[in-house]
Design a protein around this motif. Structure first.
Motif, PDB file in Angstrom:
ATOM      1  N   LEU A 169      21.511  55.104  31.414  1.00  0.00           N
ATOM      2  CA  LEU A 169      22.016  55.404  32.755  1.00  0.00           C
ATOM      3  C   LEU A 169      21.251  56.551  33.405  1.00  0.00           C
ATOM      4  O   LEU A 169      20.996  56.539  34.617  1.00  0.00           O
ATOM      5  CB  LEU A 169      23.510  55.730  32.693  1.00  0.00           C
ATOM      6  N   CYS A 170      20.872  57.529  32.593  1.00  0.00           N
ATOM      7  CA  CYS A 170      20.105  58.660  33.132  1.00  0.00           C
ATOM      8  C   CYS A 170      18.738  58.218  33.658  1.00  0.00           C
ATOM      9  O   CYS A 170      18.185  58.849  34.563  1.00  0.00           O
ATOM     10  CB  CYS A 170      19.931  59.728  32.049  1.00  0.00           C
ATOM     11  N   VAL A 171      18.199  57.134  33.089  1.00  0.00           N
ATOM     12  CA  VAL A 171      16.916  56.618  33.568  1.00  0.00           C
ATOM     13  C   VAL A 171      17.114  55.655  34.734  1.00  0.00           C
ATOM     14  O   VAL A 171      16.334  55.642  35.700  1.00  0.00           O
ATOM     15  CB  VAL A 171      16.167  55.928  32.408  1.00  0.00           C
ATOM     16  N   LEU A 172      18.172  54.825  34.674  1.00  0.00           N
ATOM     17  CA  LEU A 172      18.375  53.789  35.682  1.00  0.00           C
ATOM     18  C   LEU A 172      18.875  54.351  37.011  1.00  0.00           C
ATOM     19  O   LEU A 172      18.382  53.958  38.078  1.00  0.00           O
ATOM     20  CB  LEU A 172      19.366  52.749  35.142  1.00  0.00           C
ATOM     21  N   VAL A 173      19.855  55.248  36.965  1.00  0.00           N
ATOM     22  CA  VAL A 173      20.465  55.747  38.210  1.00  0.00           C
ATOM     23  C   VAL A 173      19.452  56.441  39.116  1.00  0.00           C
ATOM     24  O   VAL A 173      19.392  56.158  40.318  1.00  0.00           O
ATOM     25  CB  VAL A 173      21.657  56.670  37.867  1.00  0.00           C
ATOM     26  N   PRO A 174      18.605  57.357  38.621  1.00  0.00           N
ATOM     27  CA  PRO A 174      17.605  57.960  39.520  1.00  0.00           C
ATOM     28  C   PRO A 174      16.634  56.938  40.107  1.00  0.00           C
ATOM     29  O   PRO A 174      16.228  57.054  41.261  1.00  0.00           O
ATOM     30  CB  PRO A 174      16.887  58.973  38.624  1.00  0.00           C
ATOM     31  N   SER A 175      16.264  55.919  39.320  1.00  0.00           N
ATOM     32  CA  SER A 175      15.333  54.899  39.838  1.00  0.00           C
ATOM     33  C   SER A 175      15.969  54.116  40.981  1.00  0.00           C
ATOM     34  O   SER A 175      15.332  53.865  42.016  1.00  0.00           O
ATOM     35  CB  SER A 175      14.931  53.954  38.712  1.00  0.00           C
ATOM     36  N   VAL A 176      17.231  53.709  40.815  1.00  0.00           N
ATOM     37  CA  VAL A 176      17.924  52.972  41.882  1.00  0.00           C
ATOM     38  C   VAL A 176      18.098  53.854  43.109  1.00  0.00           C
ATOM     39  O   VAL A 176      17.945  53.391  44.254  1.00  0.00           O
ATOM     40  CB  VAL A 176      19.281  52.464  41.365  1.00  0.00           C
ATOM     41  N   ALA A 177      18.413  55.117  42.904  1.00  0.00           N
ATOM     42  CA  ALA A 177      18.576  56.027  44.032  1.00  0.00           C
ATOM     43  C   ALA A 177      17.274  56.187  44.815  1.00  0.00           C
ATOM     44  O   ALA A 177      17.265  56.195  46.052  1.00  0.00           O
ATOM     45  CB  ALA A 177      19.069  57.382  43.532  1.00  0.00           C
ATOM     46  N   LEU A 178      16.149  56.307  44.103  1.00  0.00           N
ATOM     47  CA  LEU A 178      14.856  56.424  44.788  1.00  0.00           C
ATOM     48  C   LEU A 178      14.517  55.154  45.564  1.00  0.00           C
ATOM     49  O   LEU A 178      13.988  55.211  46.685  1.00  0.00           O
ATOM     50  CB  LEU A 178      13.762  56.728  43.757  1.00  0.00           C
ATOM     51  N   LEU A 179      14.806  53.990  44.967  1.00  0.00           N
ATOM     52  CA  LEU A 179      14.534  52.728  45.656  1.00  0.00           C
ATOM     53  C   LEU A 179      15.381  52.604  46.926  1.00  0.00           C
ATOM     54  O   LEU A 179      14.882  52.203  47.990  1.00  0.00           O
ATOM     55  CB  LEU A 179      14.814  51.563  44.707  1.00  0.00           C
ATOM     56  N   PHE A 180      16.649  52.934  46.833  1.00  0.00           N
ATOM     57  CA  PHE A 180      17.532  52.867  47.994  1.00  0.00           C
ATOM     58  C   PHE A 180      17.093  53.852  49.072  1.00  0.00           C
ATOM     59  O   PHE A 180      17.121  53.547  50.272  1.00  0.00           O
ATOM     60  CB  PHE A 180      18.965  53.157  47.551  1.00  0.00           C
ATOM     61  N   LYS A 181      16.657  55.023  48.664  1.00  0.00           N
ATOM     62  CA  LYS A 181      16.203  56.021  49.627  1.00  0.00           C
ATOM     63  C   LYS A 181      14.926  55.567  50.333  1.00  0.00           C
ATOM     64  O   LYS A 181      14.749  55.782  51.544  1.00  0.00           O
ATOM     65  CB  LYS A 181      15.960  57.351  48.919  1.00  0.00           C
ATOM     66  N   SER A 182      14.008  54.912  49.581  1.00  0.00           N
ATOM     67  CA  SER A 182      12.779  54.421  50.204  1.00  0.00           C
ATOM     68  C   SER A 182      13.079  53.335  51.224  1.00  0.00           C
ATOM     69  O   SER A 182      12.451  53.263  52.295  1.00  0.00           O
ATOM     70  CB  SER A 182      11.838  53.891  49.125  1.00  0.00           C
ATOM     71  N   LYS A 183      14.066  52.484  50.938  1.00  0.00           N
ATOM     72  CA  LYS A 183      14.455  51.459  51.902  1.00  0.00           C
ATOM     73  C   LYS A 183      15.042  52.093  53.160  1.00  0.00           C
ATOM     74  O   LYS A 183      14.779  51.647  54.281  1.00  0.00           O
ATOM     75  CB  LYS A 183      15.455  50.499  51.269  1.00  0.00           C
ATOM     76  N   GLN A 184      15.844  53.116  52.996  1.00  0.00           N
ATOM     77  CA  GLN A 184      16.408  53.806  54.149  1.00  0.00           C
ATOM     78  C   GLN A 184      15.309  54.440  55.004  1.00  0.00           C
ATOM     79  O   GLN A 184      15.349  54.370  56.243  1.00  0.00           O
ATOM     80  CB  GLN A 184      17.405  54.873  53.688  1.00  0.00           C
TER      81      GLN A 184
END
Length: 220
Positions: free
Chosen positions: A147-162
């Motif tokens: 989770l510590c690896v997955l959550v930051p990756s998803v957050a970065l992807l969502f932020k790039s889309k925004q």
């Protein structure tokens, strides 16, 4: 310094009642677990059978004291090829049994170098966990790591889309601002004027088509 040399020589080779005794090297130290058996030895070479050993325990607080035999403390002696070894066995060693143990030969001033006995108590487990609990803890740690690896990756992807959506919105608003101050009717009138100016007849006219008309022509 001379006294030390004499003591070493006397400790290495001693004459006792028309016999000769040579002290062997003792084990420097012995470490045993609490309530386990400890066996100490002091060995020497002699050409007579009358040499006996008596154990002495030296403590920093109380000094040298004779070791008293009991149910838990047994003193003995064994002989192997003229080498005699005095033995001392502590059946259940306790913390208070730690100290320097030395042998005295035939109740004389001849004392072996000695062995230091250390009795230790093993560390106890603060938390007693079963194997199943340990496996569950390892699985939980692995899940948390994932989770510590997955959550930051998803957050970065969502932020790039925004950010990409914001850039598109900003570009669209800039295009709208370009035409925001223009009037459609004025733009059409200006376009008509430009188009009419292109199709209007200039001051240079065709002479053949205007023969009958008297028009003053301009000189080119």
């Amino acid at each position: 310094m001379a006294t030390i040399h004499v003591f070493i020589i006397c400790s290495s080779a001693v004459v006792l009642a028309a016999g000769r005794v040579s002290i062997e090297a003792d084990r420097p130290w012995l470490r045993v677990r609490l309530f386990h058996t400890a066996v100490l030895e002091c060995c020497f070479w002699t050409d007579q059978d009358s040499v006996q050993t008596a154990w002495i325990k030296e403590d920093a607080a109380s000094g040298p004291n004779p070791v008293v035999a009991s149910n838990m403390v047994t003193a003995g002696q064994r002989i192997y090829r003229r080498v005699t070894c005095g033995t001392l066995m502590l059946t259940e060693a306790r913390l208070s049994d730690g100290g320097l143990y030395r042998c005295r030969l035939n109740a004389t001033d001849v004392i072996t170098h000695g062995t230091y006995l250390q009795v230790y108590e093993p560390l106890k487990k603060t938390i007693n966990l079963s194997e199943k609990t340990k496996n569950d803890i390892l699985m939980a740690e692995g899940l948390l790591l994932f989770l510590c690896v997955l959550v930051p990756s998803v957050a970065l992807l969502f932020k790039s889309k925004q950010l990409s959506a914001l850039q598109k919105t900003k570009a669209r608003r800039e295009e709208e601002n370009i035409y925001q101050g223009l009037n459609v009717e004025e733009c059409c009138a200006i376009y008509d004027q430009i188009d009419h100016s292109k199709t209007a007849v200039g001051p240079y006219q065709d002479v053949l088509n205007n023969v009958e008309e008297e028009i003053q022509l301009e000189n080119p």
